[in-house]
Write a protein that holds these residues in place. Structure first.
Motif, short mmCIF file in Angstrom:
data_model
loop_
_atom_site.label_atom_id
_atom_site.label_comp_id
_atom_site.label_asym_id
_atom_site.label_seq_id
_atom_site.Cartn_x
_atom_site.Cartn_y
_atom_site.Cartn_z
N UNK A 106 19.72 29.40 65.23
CA UNK A 106 19.01 30.58 65.72
C UNK A 106 18.61 30.42 67.18
N UNK A 107 18.13 29.25 67.53
CA UNK A 107 17.71 28.98 68.90
C UNK A 107 18.92 29.00 69.84
N UNK A 108 20.01 28.36 69.44
CA UNK A 108 21.20 28.28 70.28
C UNK A 108 21.83 29.64 70.52
N UNK A 109 21.96 30.46 69.48
CA UNK A 109 22.59 31.77 69.66
C UNK A 109 21.75 32.67 70.55
N UNK A 110 20.44 32.56 70.45
CA UNK A 110 19.56 33.36 71.30
C UNK A 110 19.78 33.02 72.78
N UNK A 111 19.83 31.74 73.09
CA UNK A 111 20.02 31.32 74.48
C UNK A 111 21.39 31.73 75.00
N UNK A 112 22.41 31.60 74.16
CA UNK A 112 23.76 31.96 74.57
C UNK A 112 23.86 33.44 74.91
N UNK A 113 23.30 34.29 74.06
CA UNK A 113 23.34 35.73 74.31
C UNK A 113 22.60 36.07 75.60
N UNK A 114 21.42 35.49 75.79
CA UNK A 114 20.61 35.83 76.94
C UNK A 114 21.23 35.46 78.26
N UNK A 115 21.83 34.30 78.32
CA UNK A 115 22.48 33.86 79.56
C UNK A 115 23.64 34.80 79.92
N UNK A 116 24.46 35.13 78.91
CA UNK A 116 25.60 36.02 79.17
C UNK A 116 25.14 37.38 79.65
N UNK A 117 24.09 37.92 79.03
CA UNK A 117 23.60 39.24 79.40
C UNK A 117 23.05 39.26 80.82
N UNK A 118 22.27 38.26 81.16
CA UNK A 118 21.71 38.18 82.52
C UNK A 118 22.82 38.11 83.56
N UNK A 119 23.88 37.35 83.27
CA UNK A 119 24.98 37.22 84.22
C UNK A 119 25.74 38.53 84.41
#
Length: 468
Positions: A106-119
């Motif tokens: 859960x923690x890993x998928x949240x970080x992955x989504x957020x980084x991609x969206x910000x970029x």
């Protein structure tokens, strides 16, 4: 039978849980619900702002050399591309979620989504860097798809496996309502930016702001998810040392028909839901020239309103499934969804903001009843040791079959025929597929979820099959 206490049960009791997955105190119960709602909200806010931007600005900013009509189809195609990579995310998250736990995924998928969206919010356009702009955009969308594929299974299992047996539906609805809340937030942010930076300003920089704000939401979601306890069902599996060595292989070898039927259940909901969440209705209502040409900001506010009604009906769907049973709730939901499908375009084509609002609000009633119970339904279908893999893979395949390309299909049908009738029959057909798949399943509401009941869980819930 020995009268000696079971050490694993004692360990669960000291941690505040019983081995059946029941939360022992209200504080832990609230923490799990808040963690699943907030985390899922952040994930799907990120996912939806991309879909809305694809419907409104990406065709111009990233694909304009392809020509106006084809550029829009390709823009919608990039929304669907992420779905093709959801199975990869589901495979990875399911494998490791069944081996090392639900919470780390859960923690890993949240970080992955957020980084991609910000970029995405920082990407130069085609006018600035040429062909690299759409290539990088699609790459970031792929990363979003991998994240979304792993997110859902972990969130619903954290909610359902922590829940009392008689409240799995309403607990499972907590990550589900994160989706309409994400829709609500994404629509509101884009509506605000369309007002703050209207016209060319929205095209130049206004659309970027909702993407960049994702970084703050990720911080909140990360903090909340780090504080929630691991699922008691997985904790018991680990203590018994019963983790599956190759959960995906075991799932596909022994439960493939169940995966297919479960995927078809979700496809019927997802195809219809993505007419709004995938951006098609926003594009249909605002395109200039177009069928009705409503104000962009007003349409985003209407979609935000539909997010509220979808949230309410989704929560109600989970709650009522604990009383009616998952299967009965779905059947009622499919009937109401079919009504919403046949009213969608006749009401929208009236050409006013209130008529569009009525169309989307009516549609969300059936959508909620076929979405709210899904977490509990899926969790009760699969054995404990491969449950993360089972729910994640079924969800990912259902998303591909349902919502992945429904906006693109709808756009292609409309451009080919000049009519919405073909779109209506397409959505009605997907709804009926979901209904048929539901009728193939036995109701397993309340089945024990712990690993000590794996033999019972492994019996096929599909009518006519003795083994999955």
């Amino acid at each position: 039978m020995s009268d000696q206490p079971d050490p694993s049960r004692a360990a669960h009791a000291s941690a505040g849980f019983t081995p059946t997955g029941t939360i022992a105190n209200p504080h832990d119960r609230r923490r799990v619900v808040v963690a699943t709602v907030i985390g899922t909200t952040v994930e799907w806010y990120d996912f939806f702002i991309y879909a809305f931007a694809a419907a409104t600005v990406f065709a111009t900013l990233f694909f304009e050399p392809m020509g106006s009509e084809f550029a829009q189809i390709v823009s919608f195609f990039t929304v669907g591309v992420s779905f093709l990579f959801r199975p990869l995310g589901a495979f990875l998250a399911g494998h490791f979620g069944d081996k090392i736990g639900r919470r780390p995924m859960l923690v890993l998928t949240l970080l992955l989504m957020g980084v991609a969206t910000t970029l995405v919010g920082l990407l130069p356009t085609h006018a600035a860097i040429g062909i690299w702009a759409p290539i990088l955009l699609i790459l970031l969308r792929v990363i979003q798809g991998i994240s979304a594929g792993g997110e859902w299974g972990g969130a619903v299992l954290m909610a359902v496996e922590h829940a009392p047996k008689t409240k799995r539906g309403v607990f499972g609805a907590s990550p589900q309502i994160g989706v309409p809340i994400g829709l609500l937030l994404a629509s509101m942010m884009l509506a605000l930016m369309a007002q703050i930076a209207p016209g060319d300003a929205f095209l130049e920089w206004g659309w970027r702001v909702p993407f960049l704000l994702s970084i703050a939401l990720i911080g909140v979601g990360y903090w909340v998810r780090r504080r929630v306890s691991e699922s008691p069902v997985f904790t018991e599996i680990a203590e018994r040392k019963e983790e599956s060595r190759m959960p995906i292989v075991q799932l596909l070898r022994n439960h493939l028909p169940l995966v297919i039927v479960a995927a078809l259940v979700f496809s019927g909901n997802n195809a219809v839901g993505y007419m709004t969440t995938g951006g098609y209705m926003q594009r249909y209502a605002t395109a200039v020239p177009g069928p009705i040409e409503l104000d962009t900001s007003a349409v985003f506010w209407v979609v935000a309103l539909s997010g509220v009604t979808w949230l309410i009906s989704t929560w109600f769907g989970g709650w009522v499934s604990d009383r009616w049973g998952r299967r009965n709730t779905y059947i009622v939901g499919w009937i109401l969804q079919l009504v919403g499908v046949f009213l969608l375009f006749p009401l929208t084509n009236v050409g006013t903001v209130p008529s569009l609002a009525a169309a989307l609000v009516i549609l969300t009633v059936g959508l909620g009843l076929t979405y709210g119970p899904q977490a509990a339904l899926y969790s009760e279908l699969f054995p404990a040791s491969i449950r993360f893999s089972g729910v994640s893979i079924s969800y990912a395949i259902g998303a591909i079959l349902g919502g992945a390309f429904s906006p693109m299909i709808a756009q292609a049908i409309f451009q080919a025929t000049g009519s919405t009738m073909g779109i209506t029959w397409y959505l009605a057909g997907m709804t009926i597929i979901g209904l048929i798949a539901t009728l193939l399943l036995r109701d397993r509401t309340g089945i024990p979820l712990g690993p000590e009941h794996e033999a019972e869980q492994a019996k096929s819930p599909i009518y006519g099959l003795s083994k999955a």
